[in-house]
Design an enzyme around this catalytic site. Structure first.
Site, PDB file in Angstrom:
ATOM      1  N   THR A 195       1.479  -9.136  -1.458  1.00 24.68           N
ATOM      2  CA  THR A 195       1.631  -7.674  -1.424  1.00 24.68           C
ATOM      3  C   THR A 195       2.411  -7.158  -2.629  1.00 24.68           C
ATOM      4  OG1 THR A 195       3.644  -7.641  -0.040  1.00 24.68           O
ATOM      5  CG2 THR A 195       1.529  -7.733   1.098  1.00 24.68           C
ATOM      6  N   LEU A 241       1.848  -2.270  -1.500  1.00 22.01           N
ATOM      7  CA  LEU A 241       1.141  -1.740  -0.334  1.00 22.01           C
ATOM      8  C   LEU A 241       0.857  -2.907   0.615  1.00 22.01           C
ATOM      9  CD1 LEU A 241       0.506   1.130   0.313  1.00 22.01           C
ATOM     10  CD2 LEU A 241      -1.648   0.919  -0.910  1.00 22.01           C
ATOM     11  N   HIS A 242       1.897  -3.272   1.400  1.00 23.36           N
ATOM     12  CA  HIS A 242       1.848  -4.506   2.186  1.00 23.36           C
ATOM     13  C   HIS A 242       0.691  -4.554   3.186  1.00 23.36           C
ATOM     14  CE1 HIS A 242       5.963  -5.266   0.791  1.00 23.36           C
ATOM     15  NE2 HIS A 242       6.313  -4.065   1.222  1.00 23.36           N
ATOM     16  N   ASP A 243       0.778  -3.704   4.218  1.00 19.90           N
ATOM     17  CA  ASP A 243      -0.098  -3.887   5.387  1.00 19.90           C
ATOM     18  C   ASP A 243      -1.591  -3.658   5.127  1.00 19.90           C
ATOM     19  OD1 ASP A 243       2.153  -4.561   6.817  1.00 19.90           O
ATOM     20  OD2 ASP A 243       2.473  -2.544   7.596  1.00 19.90           O
ATOM     21  N   CYS A 245      -3.274  -4.831   2.952  1.00 22.23           N
ATOM     22  CA  CYS A 245      -3.872  -6.108   2.525  1.00 22.23           C
ATOM     23  C   CYS A 245      -4.514  -6.824   3.707  1.00 22.23           C
ATOM     24  CB  CYS A 245      -2.813  -7.012   1.889  1.00 22.23           C
ATOM     25  SG  CYS A 245      -2.247  -6.418   0.286  1.00 22.23           S
TER      26      CYS A 245
END
Ligand code: BDR
Ligand code: CA
Length: 312
Positions: A195, A241-243, A245
């Site tokens: 991320t 933009l972690h989630d 992914c």
């Protein structure tokens, strides 16, 4: 090909919100329901934020359940310092009109897995793993009915964000993470290693805004807010933009690369609590239990995300 059935388990969170929007915009995925969990902010806010996002996406029909309001064995740790007081700071979105679905999120997860054919429902946790672990403890019969768990959490090369050695989602409920990683379910992990390669630069944020729709503008405002913290902390070009992914991986796994390795969770050391001890280099004889992603085609990811957000 029929759409892949998923349950999104989430603690919105601006990046969770974008992950939900991407899923709802994508015909490859059928979202069976959304379960909220306490994490970035308390449950009263995460369940409300999930409904706000469904309405923004034009999906007031989506079933949003409230799940666990605390980790299995520990007091809740939240992240208002990253996400703001509401968890969804940035855009000015109206309070939701749609009601919360009746029943507990954990029971929804259990019932959904029991009533669908075994191996046809994928769980997508975007927050602490309290709901998933509680479901596995309450109904062990569902564990081998799960098709796959694709989760955002952990880190190896990036080490930690909430402590020097732990990523937030795993740190908040390490006992839950331990249960999930030992469950035997086919797990794919999207760690910080991935991320932190998916950064919302100003050009990418401009592309969201240029969509010109309420969704595009709200996403640009969310990432505008979210990036202040990360830019200051990491000196990076934008927020990771972690989630999203997780949902991008389900749609375009070819954009990601990783290794099938052993991953264990530290649950006792006060110094390294919540660390994902990932045997990336294969230096132990511990059996692989997860696919741990390490690489992503960031331009491909943003092209996909921007294209899909424009459909809402
Ligand atoms: C994770 O923690 C939360 O703050 C984000 O929503 C993401 O799920 C990143 O460590
Ligand atoms: Ca999250």
């Amino acid at each position: 090909m029929s759409a892949r059935k998923i349950i999104i388990d989430t603690d919105p969170g601006q990046d969770d919100a974008v992950a939900i929007l991407l899923a709802l915009a994508s015909p490859e995925l059928e979202v069976l329901g959304i379960t909220a969990v306490a994490g970035n902010v308390p449950l009263a806010l995460t369940q409300k934020n999930a409904r706000i996002i469904c309405e923004l996406a034009g999906r007031p029909d989506m079933a949003v359940y409230a799940g666990c309001d605390a980790p299995l064995k520990r007091p809740l740790v939240t992240a208002e310092h990253v996400h703001g007081k509401t968890g969804l700071d940035g855009p000015d979105l109206p309070d939701p009109v749609m009601a919360l679905a009746d029943g507990h999120g954990v029971d929804f997860i259990i019932e959904t897995l029991r009533t669908h054919d075994a191996g046809t429902v994928t769980l997508c946790p975007l927050g602490p793993l309290s709901n998933i672990a509680t479901a596995f403890q309450k109904a062990p019969d569902i564990v081998n009915r799960v098709q796959e768990i694709v989760l955002m959490g952990g880190a190896y090369f990036a080490v930690g964000n909430i402590t020097p050695t732990a990523e937030f989602n795993i740190y908040v409920d390490p006992e839950a993470a331990d249960i999930v990683f030992k469950s035997g379910v086919n797990i794919t992990v999207v760690p910080l290693d991935v991320t932190h390669k998916v950064l919302v630069t100003s050009a990418r944020n401009d592309a969201f805004r240029a969509i010109g729709t309420p969704v595009g503008i709200a996403v640009a405002q969310m990432t505008d807010f979210f990036e202040r913290f990360d830019k200051e902390k990491y000196g990076s070009l934008g927020a990771p933009l972690h989630d999203p992914c997780v949902t991008a991986y389900l749609i375009r796994p070819d954009l990601f690369g990783g290794r099938h390795i052993n991953v264990e969770i530290e649950t006792s050391s006060p110094l390294t609590l919540g660390m994902t001890v990932a045997d990336w280099w294969g230096v132990t004889d511990r059996a692989p239990n997860a696919t741990f992603l390490g690489d992503v085609d960031a331009d491909g990811f943003f092209a996909l995300l921007t294209d899909r957000l424009a459909r809402l």
